[in-house]
Design a protein around this motif. Structure first.
Motif, PDB file in Angstrom:
ATOM      1  N   ASP A  28     144.126  -0.046  37.210  1.00  0.00           N
ATOM      2  CA  ASP A  28     143.359   0.390  36.040  1.00  0.00           C
ATOM      3  C   ASP A  28     144.254   0.544  34.807  1.00  0.00           C
ATOM      4  O   ASP A  28     143.841   0.217  33.694  1.00  0.00           O
ATOM      5  N   GLU A  29     145.484   1.020  35.003  1.00  0.00           N
ATOM      6  CA  GLU A  29     146.398   1.131  33.870  1.00  0.00           C
ATOM      7  C   GLU A  29     146.699  -0.251  33.288  1.00  0.00           C
ATOM      8  O   GLU A  29     146.641  -0.453  32.078  1.00  0.00           O
ATOM      9  N   ALA A  30     146.982  -1.203  34.162  1.00  0.00           N
ATOM     10  CA  ALA A  30     147.271  -2.567  33.705  1.00  0.00           C
ATOM     11  C   ALA A  30     146.041  -3.200  33.065  1.00  0.00           C
ATOM     12  O   ALA A  30     146.139  -3.856  32.019  1.00  0.00           O
ATOM     13  N   TRP A  42     141.139  -9.045  33.661  1.00  0.00           N
ATOM     14  CA  TRP A  42     140.522  -8.208  34.678  1.00  0.00           C
ATOM     15  C   TRP A  42     139.426  -7.348  34.053  1.00  0.00           C
ATOM     16  O   TRP A  42     139.365  -7.198  32.829  1.00  0.00           O
ATOM     17  N   PRO A  43     138.596  -6.719  34.906  1.00  0.00           N
ATOM     18  CA  PRO A  43     137.637  -5.744  34.372  1.00  0.00           C
ATOM     19  C   PRO A  43     138.409  -4.530  33.860  1.00  0.00           C
ATOM     20  O   PRO A  43     139.571  -4.335  34.206  1.00  0.00           O
ATOM     21  N   SER A  44     137.769  -3.701  33.060  1.00  0.00           N
ATOM     22  CA  SER A  44     138.461  -2.530  32.518  1.00  0.00           C
ATOM     23  C   SER A  44     138.779  -1.505  33.602  1.00  0.00           C
ATOM     24  O   SER A  44     139.725  -0.738  33.465  1.00  0.00           O
ATOM     25  N   ARG A  45     138.000  -1.497  34.675  1.00  0.00           N
ATOM     26  CA  ARG A  45     138.263  -0.606  35.815  1.00  0.00           C
ATOM     27  C   ARG A  45     137.977  -1.371  37.102  1.00  0.00           C
ATOM     28  O   ARG A  45     137.062  -2.158  37.176  1.00  0.00           O
ATOM     29  N   PHE A  46     138.784  -1.095  38.108  1.00  0.00           N
ATOM     30  CA  PHE A  46     138.619  -1.723  39.415  1.00  0.00           C
ATOM     31  C   PHE A  46     137.782  -0.835  40.321  1.00  0.00           C
ATOM     32  O   PHE A  46     137.883   0.389  40.269  1.00  0.00           O
ATOM     33  N   GLY A  90     151.192 -18.500  50.905  1.00  0.00           N
ATOM     34  CA  GLY A  90     150.905 -17.097  50.659  1.00  0.00           C
ATOM     35  C   GLY A  90     150.240 -17.028  49.290  1.00  0.00           C
ATOM     36  O   GLY A  90     150.523 -17.848  48.414  1.00  0.00           O
ATOM     37  N   TYR A  91     149.351 -16.070  49.112  1.00  0.00           N
ATOM     38  CA  TYR A  91     148.586 -15.946  47.872  1.00  0.00           C
ATOM     39  C   TYR A  91     148.813 -14.563  47.262  1.00  0.00           C
ATOM     40  O   TYR A  91     148.614 -13.548  47.933  1.00  0.00           O
ATOM     41  N   VAL A  92     149.230 -14.539  46.020  1.00  0.00           N
ATOM     42  CA  VAL A  92     149.442 -13.283  45.306  1.00  0.00           C
ATOM     43  C   VAL A  92     148.181 -12.954  44.527  1.00  0.00           C
ATOM     44  O   VAL A  92     147.677 -13.783  43.766  1.00  0.00           O
ATOM     45  N   HIS A  93     147.688 -11.746  44.729  1.00  0.00           N
ATOM     46  CA  HIS A  93     146.515 -11.264  44.002  1.00  0.00           C
ATOM     47  C   HIS A  93     146.789  -9.858  43.484  1.00  0.00           C
ATOM     48  O   HIS A  93     147.594  -9.114  44.055  1.00  0.00           O
ATOM     49  N   ARG A  94     146.143  -9.527  42.401  1.00  0.00           N
ATOM     50  CA  ARG A  94     146.185  -8.165  41.837  1.00  0.00           C
ATOM     51  C   ARG A  94     147.612  -7.618  41.725  1.00  0.00           C
ATOM     52  O   ARG A  94     147.883  -6.483  42.103  1.00  0.00           O
ATOM     53  N   MET A  95     148.509  -8.413  41.182  1.00  0.00           N
ATOM     54  CA  MET A  95     149.859  -7.931  40.906  1.00  0.00           C
ATOM     55  C   MET A  95     149.836  -7.199  39.574  1.00  0.00           C
ATOM     56  O   MET A  95     149.379  -7.742  38.564  1.00  0.00           O
ATOM     57  N   ALA A  96     150.300  -5.960  39.566  1.00  0.00           N
ATOM     58  CA  ALA A  96     150.295  -5.156  38.344  1.00  0.00           C
ATOM     59  C   ALA A  96     151.463  -4.182  38.387  1.00  0.00           C
ATOM     60  O   ALA A  96     151.852  -3.712  39.453  1.00  0.00           O
ATOM     61  N   VAL A  97     151.986  -3.888  37.202  1.00  0.00           N
ATOM     62  CA  VAL A  97     153.049  -2.895  37.097  1.00  0.00           C
ATOM     63  C   VAL A  97     152.673  -1.872  36.032  1.00  0.00           C
ATOM     64  O   VAL A  97     151.947  -2.177  35.086  1.00  0.00           O
ATOM     65  N   ARG A  98     153.183  -0.679  36.215  1.00  0.00           N
ATOM     66  CA  ARG A  98     152.995   0.351  35.197  1.00  0.00           C
ATOM     67  C   ARG A  98     153.828  -0.037  33.977  1.00  0.00           C
ATOM     68  O   ARG A  98     154.849  -0.706  34.099  1.00  0.00           O
ATOM     69  N   ARG A  99     153.414   0.401  32.829  1.00  0.00           N
ATOM     70  CA  ARG A  99     154.095   0.015  31.589  1.00  0.00           C
ATOM     71  C   ARG A  99     155.565   0.422  31.597  1.00  0.00           C
ATOM     72  O   ARG A  99     156.411  -0.279  31.070  1.00  0.00           O
ATOM     73  N   TRP A 100     155.899   1.563  32.188  1.00  0.00           N
ATOM     74  CA  TRP A 100     157.298   1.987  32.208  1.00  0.00           C
ATOM     75  C   TRP A 100     158.159   1.074  33.076  1.00  0.00           C
ATOM     76  O   TRP A 100     159.392   1.099  32.974  1.00  0.00           O
TER      77      TRP A 100
END
Length: 178
Positions: A28-30, A42-46, A90-100
């Protein structure tokens, strides 16, 4: 698995059902950050239902630095979006990192490639919304090759049989060449 990033240890921990809130918080942050920049990746919220299956199968991971959750990624072993191409992947999905933790993506992709290779895969695949030129360029700088654009049902980030159509760009990394 533990690796180094910017002088800190990065730990990949398999997420379980009790980690759902942490996974959703990172996503959600990403998603909010992307939305604020006008990117419809992505949608604004998962919704929890969108990640529940991969959590149950043990394919979703939390990425930690200094004991703090810095990101998340799912590495799974099939994706109907790629049914027209053969090979073991292999399939990468929903990879996200926090801004910091900005810049951690390359470490996650390297780890995902190693994980796929250990499972006998010869390629690592992922996709993103076709209109996200910045992310597409990023994947290409990471060695991924564009494998065409395809339509998927549902809003960005969803995979449904109905609803709006979103065009996504598919990318593949040859693990045998690395």
């Amino acid at each position: 698995m533990t690796v180094d990033w910017s002088g800190d240890k990065v730990v990949f921990r398999r997420a379980a059902a009790e980690h759902m809130d942490e996974v959703l918080s990172v996503l959600d942050e990403a998603a909010g950050w992307l939305e604020a920049r006008g990117v419809s990746q992505w949608p604004s919220r998962f919704e929890a239902a969108w990640v529940q299956e991969t959590l149950t199968r043990g394919e979703t991971w939390l990425v930690e630095i200094g004991g703090k959750v810095a990101g998340t990624a799912t590495v799974d072993w099939s994706d109907p979006l790629w049914a027209d191409l053969g090979g073991t992947a292999g399939y990468v999905h929903r990879m996200a990192v926090r801004r910091w933790a900005s810049g951690l993506g390359s470490v996650i992709l390297d780890w995902a490639g190693d994980t796929a290779r250990q499972r006998g895969a010869n390629t690592l695949r992922l996709d993103c919304v076709k209109s996200n030129g910045r992310l597409r360029s990023y994947y290409e700088t990471q060695g991924f090759v564009h494998c065409g654009d395809v339509p998927v049902g549902g809003a960005p980030g969803q995979r449904q049989d109905d609803g709006p159509v979103t065009w996504v760009s598919r990318y593949e990394l040859d693990l045998e060449a690395r």
